[in-house]
Every structure is written in structure tokens, then in C-alpha cells.
Write a protein that holds these residues in place. Structure first.
Motif, mmCIF file in Angstrom:
data_model
loop_
_atom_site.group_PDB
_atom_site.id
_atom_site.type_symbol
_atom_site.label_atom_id
_atom_site.label_comp_id
_atom_site.label_asym_id
_atom_site.label_seq_id
_atom_site.Cartn_x
_atom_site.Cartn_y
_atom_site.Cartn_z
ATOM 1 N N ALA A 229 46.996 57.479 45.035
ATOM 2 C CA ALA A 229 47.933 56.408 45.147
ATOM 3 C C ALA A 229 46.806 55.102 45.525
ATOM 4 C CB ALA A 229 49.014 56.787 46.119
ATOM 5 N N LEU A 230 46.227 55.282 46.333
ATOM 6 C CA LEU A 230 45.406 54.315 46.815
ATOM 7 C C LEU A 230 44.582 53.569 45.710
ATOM 8 C CD1 LEU A 230 44.266 52.245 48.887
ATOM 9 C CD2 LEU A 230 42.692 53.911 49.553
ATOM 10 N N CYS A 231 43.875 54.681 45.007
ATOM 11 C CA CYS A 231 43.077 54.236 43.996
ATOM 12 C C CYS A 231 43.691 53.434 42.810
ATOM 13 C CB CYS A 231 42.333 55.837 43.275
ATOM 14 S SG CYS A 231 41.340 55.575 41.738
ATOM 15 N N VAL A 232 45.076 53.963 42.330
ATOM 16 C CA VAL A 232 45.877 53.280 41.554
ATOM 17 C C VAL A 232 46.052 51.868 41.935
ATOM 18 C CG1 VAL A 232 48.075 53.032 40.281
ATOM 19 C CG2 VAL A 232 46.866 55.350 40.474
ATOM 20 N N VAL A 233 46.477 51.774 43.048
ATOM 21 C CA VAL A 233 47.001 50.232 43.497
ATOM 22 C C VAL A 233 45.721 49.377 43.512
ATOM 23 C CG1 VAL A 233 49.429 50.851 44.424
ATOM 24 C CG2 VAL A 233 47.258 50.951 45.909
ATOM 25 N N PHE A 234 44.605 49.875 44.176
ATOM 26 C CA PHE A 234 43.578 49.149 44.380
ATOM 27 C C PHE A 234 42.959 48.672 42.895
ATOM 28 C CE2 PHE A 234 38.916 48.708 45.123
ATOM 29 C CZ PHE A 234 38.887 47.835 45.814
ATOM 30 N N TYR A 235 42.590 49.540 42.165
ATOM 31 C CA TYR A 235 42.152 49.221 40.775
ATOM 32 C C TYR A 235 43.126 48.182 39.976
ATOM 33 C CZ TYR A 235 37.848 51.690 41.658
ATOM 34 O OH TYR A 235 36.693 52.189 41.961
ATOM 35 N N SER A 236 44.391 48.429 40.190
ATOM 36 C CA SER A 236 45.591 47.775 39.473
ATOM 37 C C SER A 236 45.528 46.353 40.168
ATOM 38 C CB SER A 236 46.851 48.464 39.881
ATOM 39 O OG SER A 236 46.669 49.735 38.897
ATOM 40 N N THR A 237 45.072 46.063 41.303
ATOM 41 C CA THR A 237 44.695 44.796 41.762
ATOM 42 C C THR A 237 43.587 44.197 41.536
ATOM 43 O OG1 THR A 237 46.425 45.681 43.706
ATOM 44 C CG2 THR A 237 44.996 43.604 43.988
ATOM 45 N N VAL A 238 42.469 44.602 41.759
ATOM 46 C CA VAL A 238 41.200 44.004 41.850
ATOM 47 C C VAL A 238 40.923 43.805 40.282
ATOM 48 C CG1 VAL A 238 38.692 43.942 42.113
ATOM 49 C CG2 VAL A 238 40.431 44.773 44.097
ATOM 50 N N PHE A 239 40.898 44.859 39.500
ATOM 51 C CA PHE A 239 40.420 44.433 38.091
ATOM 52 C C PHE A 239 41.267 43.605 37.176
ATOM 53 C CE2 PHE A 239 37.234 48.443 37.223
ATOM 54 C CZ PHE A 239 36.599 47.949 38.460
ATOM 55 N N PRO A 240 42.717 43.606 37.657
ATOM 56 C CA PRO A 240 43.478 42.766 36.639
ATOM 57 C C PRO A 240 43.130 41.156 36.976
ATOM 58 C CG PRO A 240 44.908 44.587 36.786
ATOM 59 C CD PRO A 240 43.407 44.644 37.643
ATOM 60 N N PHE A 241 43.024 41.150 38.383
ATOM 61 C CA PHE A 241 42.671 39.914 38.963
ATOM 62 C C PHE A 241 41.365 39.261 38.585
ATOM 63 C CE2 PHE A 241 40.603 37.191 42.215
ATOM 64 C CZ PHE A 241 41.539 36.269 42.433
ATOM 65 N N ARG A 242 40.381 39.949 38.364
ATOM 66 C CA ARG A 242 39.082 39.538 37.709
ATOM 67 C C ARG A 242 39.181 39.105 36.269
ATOM 68 N NH1 ARG A 242 34.021 39.594 37.904
ATOM 69 N NH2 ARG A 242 33.612 40.746 35.690
ATOM 70 N N TYR A 243 40.189 39.906 35.512
ATOM 71 C CA TYR A 243 40.276 39.574 34.261
ATOM 72 C C TYR A 243 40.931 38.304 34.056
ATOM 73 C CZ TYR A 243 42.366 40.313 29.474
ATOM 74 O OH TYR A 243 42.646 40.114 28.117
ATOM 75 N N PHE A 244 41.848 37.736 34.883
ATOM 76 C CA PHE A 244 42.485 36.634 34.724
ATOM 77 C C PHE A 244 41.674 35.487 35.791
ATOM 78 C CE2 PHE A 244 46.161 39.185 33.430
ATOM 79 C CZ PHE A 244 46.459 38.370 32.249
ATOM 80 N N ALA A 245 40.576 36.057 36.647
ATOM 81 C CA ALA A 245 40.217 35.166 37.689
ATOM 82 C C ALA A 245 39.507 34.021 37.051
ATOM 83 C CB ALA A 245 39.035 35.882 38.407
ATOM 84 N N ILE A 246 38.663 33.952 36.066
ATOM 85 C CA ILE A 246 38.044 32.520 35.676
ATOM 86 C C ILE A 246 38.946 31.457 35.173
ATOM 87 C CG2 ILE A 246 36.309 31.598 33.905
ATOM 88 C CD1 ILE A 246 34.727 34.199 34.370
#
Length: 442
Positions: A229-246
């Protein structure tokens, strides 16, 4: 095992590591290549944020299909052939994406990339296990991850060293195609090297890839599911943020493309440097569930800080041989802290599974964990894209980005909750040793 042949020498092992890791460098570069052109896709191709989110999720849909198929293809062809085949699929995907003239072609390119990139990662894992089992395996995996993450950072840095290409969205993606083609070249060189080594060294038995065993899911412990569960919410937070970050840094905070790229690159660059250090530290002191809870606590306020705190003074951030950018201090500190968490939690989370799952079922445990991760990673970009469109996010309405930042914050809150549940479970009578086992006592 052929006992008449000597084991491979150190030089052959490290050459194998470099060639396999260069294939992964191209893989990560190609995956992240869309990040710096989000604004160009919106301006020149007329895409909305919802469609941008769907481009990210197309990759995850393909990855889910590959994970369901298990390791059959790699078992069928062998790791050395698989690394070439899947690297070639990634090159084809990069070509389709760069040459796309419409949204459907872009979707097809990202879907193809998911079909090639995920099994390429598995094939490289099998390659490293073949050459380094019983030797410097952990160190080899750490170096492979560092070189792979350097591919992600290089994509962000391309906004500076390849800035003339960013007059349109096609040219940066053609650059990514070239980088992935070089990765394919490294994969071919590895194929030839292993073929030559077969008659000279004992490379051990073929490594079989574990398949996902859905029928025995109930046999995993509560601690395992808390980590999933921690893995799911962690990567679902950081990777989508990076996708839109720039795009977010440009539109909501007025950064230049070069400055936004350099700021975004701090996330993978932190992982290059800090992940092995955190791994060594945790092995020495234990307290794994406590470290995961601490990382989850640190990440919780960061997205709201980026959204609502004053920008603070401007800092001139310089990356040698790449470029520089003017970054507000609040953004810089928030991304640096996020980069630290991006290094800490994965360094603790993935090895922790080995302490709580029987070795015979470890492959299935990691496959299931990755499968669940991909589901969360698929959904969140769609939600963020829809919210950005729903609230008319843009440079004239920067408040429209706030709902998406609240989604990241809510996911971070869930991560803290699951990390706390894990810590409670691992400090109770049914603990698996995540808190107590140290390198010196293992």
C-alpha cells in the motif's frame, strides 16, 4: 553448471554491467522524454491536460499486460536475446512517438514503450544476476539504478544542453529516439559479448523469471500488504508529479524551461547519489519501518508548501556542463526534500520485502507489488489531468493547479497512515525483524 570452465573475470563482469546499464539509460531517457514537452504538446498539438495524463497511463496499461504475462517471453528467449528484443521495441516506440502527427499515434507510441520498457528492466535484472550472483550483486544493482536514473536526469537537463530543439515538440523526442537507439546498440554489444563468453567462462544455470501467482495472495502477511500500500501511494504521488513537474514549474511559478528542467532533475539526481547511502545506513541501524514512516511524514507538507508558501528569494542554480536556472528558494528546498524522500523510501521499502516473505515466493511478491504499483500509477495522471482541465489551470489561473496538489497531499497522508500501521505491526509480537535486523547481526 560447467565446472570445467573458470568463473568470469572482474573485467568481463563490469563490462556486462556497463552495457546492460547503458540500455537502461536509454530506456529511462525515452520514458521521461515527454516531461519537458508537455507545454509544447498543449500549444502546438492542441492537447488538454486530460489527454496528457492519458499518454502517461497508456504506458502503465501496457506494463500491466506485460506483468500479467509474467516471465514467459524472457524464459522462452533467454535474457541475452530478450534484452535486444525489448530494447528494439523501445526504439520502435520512440520512433512512433517522435513521428506522431496525431493523438492516436502518440498513444500508440507510449503503449509500445510500456510493452518494451518493463520487460527490458526484468531482462537486465536477469543479466546482472547471471554475472554477479555470489559476487558484488547488491553493489551492481545499485550502480545499475544510478546509471538508469542518470537517464531520467539527462532528459530534464536536455532543456538546457539541447535548448535549440525545444522550438517544437518533435525534435526533443527524436533526440530521445537517438539515445534509445544507442541503448539498443549497447544491448547488441552485450548479446555479442555474452555469446563470446559462453565458451570461455562458467555463467551458471539460466535464471528463470518468477510468474505472478494470484491463487496464493491470502498467504502474505499484513506487513507485506502495508508495504504494498505504501509503494502504491508513494509512486502514485512522485512519478505523476514528475510527469507534470516541468510544465507546472513553468506555468504556475513562471520558471524558464531550462530552470524548470534543472529543478525537476534534482529528483532523479538525488536518487543517483543518496539511494545507496541510505541503503547502507539502514542496513547498519535497522529501524526500517520507522525510516519509511519518517520519509512519509517529511513528504506530507511539501506539495502544499509549493502551492501556498511565498516563493522566497531567487537562487541561481548551476549544474556544471549542463546549464543554470533561477529558482525560488521555497521551490528549491521543497524539491530537495522530495528528492531525499525519493531516495530514502525506495532504498528501504524494496529490500524490506525480503525480510517478511518466504524466499520461495519472493518473485511472486515483487511481481504483485509492481502490479499494484502500476495500477495506482495508471490512475493518478488521469485524475491530475482532469482536475487541471476542470479548474482551468494555466499561467492566468495558477490557483487551478491547487486541486491536483491536494491530491498529492491526500496520497501522502495515506502513505503516512500505512507506514504507521507497518511500524505498529513490526514493533508488536508478530514482527519480522524490520526494526531489529542489522547488517552486523544478520
Amino acid at each position: 553448471m560447467n565446472t570445467t570452465l573458470p568463473p568470469p573475470t572482474a573485467a568481463w563482469r563490469w563490462i556486462a554491467l556497463v552495457l546492460a546499464s547503458l540500455a537502461m539509460f536509454g530506456n529511462y531517457y525515452a520514458y521521461d522524454a515527454l516531461n519537458p514537452v508537455v507545454d509544447l504538446l498543449r500549444e502546438q498539438q492542441g492537447l488538454d491536460y486530460g489527454q496528457i495524463g492519458q499518454l502517461s497511463s497508456a504506458y502503465n496499461v501496457a506494463a500491466l499486460l506485460v506483468l500479467l504475462a509474467g516471465g514467459y517471453v524472457i524464459d522462452r528467449f533467454g535474457a541475452r536475446r530478450a534484452i535486444v528484443v525489448f530494447a528494439a521495441v523501445c526504439v520502435i516506440a520512440a520512433v512512433v512517438t517522435a513521428a506522431a502527427q496525431n493523438y492516436s499515434s502518440l498513444l500508440a507510441g507510449r503503449f509500445l514503450l510500456g510493452l518494451g520498457a518493463e520487460p527490458l528492466i526484468v531482462a537486465v535484472t536477469a543479466v546482472l544476476a547471471k554475472w554477479f550472483k555470489g559476487k558484488e550483486l547488491s553493489f551492481a544493482f545499485g550502480l545499475n539504478l544510478s546509471i538508469s536514473r542518470l537517464g531520467s536526469a539527462s532528459t530534464d537537463w536536455s532543456t538546457s544542453f539541447a535548448s535549440p530543439l525545444y522550438s517544437n515538440w518533435h525534435d526533443p523526442l527524436w533526440l530521445a529516439t537517438g539515445v534509445m537507439s544507442a541503448g539498443l546498440g549497447a544491448a547488441v554489444l552485450y548479446f555479442l559479448m555474452e555469446k563470446r563468453a559462453e565458451g570461455r567462462f562458467d555463467l551458471g544455470e539460466a535464471v528463470q523469471t518468477d510468474k505472478l501467482e494470484l491463487k496464493n495472495l491470502y498467504r502474505f502477511s499484513a506487513s507485506y500488504w502495508y508495504i504494498v500500500a505504501l509503494c502504491v501511494v508513494f509512486y502514485s504521488t512522485v512519478f505523476p508529479f514528475r510527469y507534470f513537474a516541468i510544465d507546472y514549474f513553468q506555468q504556475a511559478h513562471g520558471l524558464s524551461r531550462e530552470g524548470a528542467g534543472i529543478l525537476s532533475s534534482l529528483l532523479p539526481f538525488a536518487a543517483i547519489v543518496a539511494t545507496p547511502i541510505f541503503g547502507l545506513w539502514v542496513d547498519r541501524v535497522g529501524r526500517r519501518s520507522l525510516f519509511m514512516a519518517a520519509g512519509s511524514l517529511v513528504i506530507l507538507p511539501l506539495f502544499l508548501a509549493v502551492t501556498y508558501l511565498p516563493p522566497g528569494p531567487i537562487v541561481d542554480l548551476v549544474v556544471p556542463w549542463v546549464g543554470s536556472g533561477e529558482i525560488p528558494l521555497t521551490l528549491l528546498l521543497s524539491v530537495l526534500l522530495l528528492g531525499g524522500v525519493f531516495s530514502l523510501i525506495p532504498a528501504v521499502m524494496w529490500p524490506s520485502v525480503a525480510y517478511i516473505v518466504d524466499e520461495r515466493r519472493l518473485g511472486s511478491a515483487y511481481a504483485l507489488m509492481t502490479f499494484c504499483q502500476q495500477i495506482g500509477w495508471l490512475i493518478v495522471p488521469l485524475v491530475i489531468g482532469w482536475l487541471n482541465d476542470r479548474y482551468l489551470a494555466g499561467p492566468e489561473n495558477t490557483a487551478g493547479y491547487a486541486p491536483g496538489m491536494w491530491v498529492y497531499t491526500a496520497l501522502s497522508s495515506l502513505g503516512l497512515f500505512f507506514a504507521w500501521k507497518l511500524w505498529r505491526a513490526e514493533t508488536g509480537p508478530g514482527a519480522h525483524g524490520l526494526e531489529s535486523i542489522r547488517t552486523r547481526s544478520a
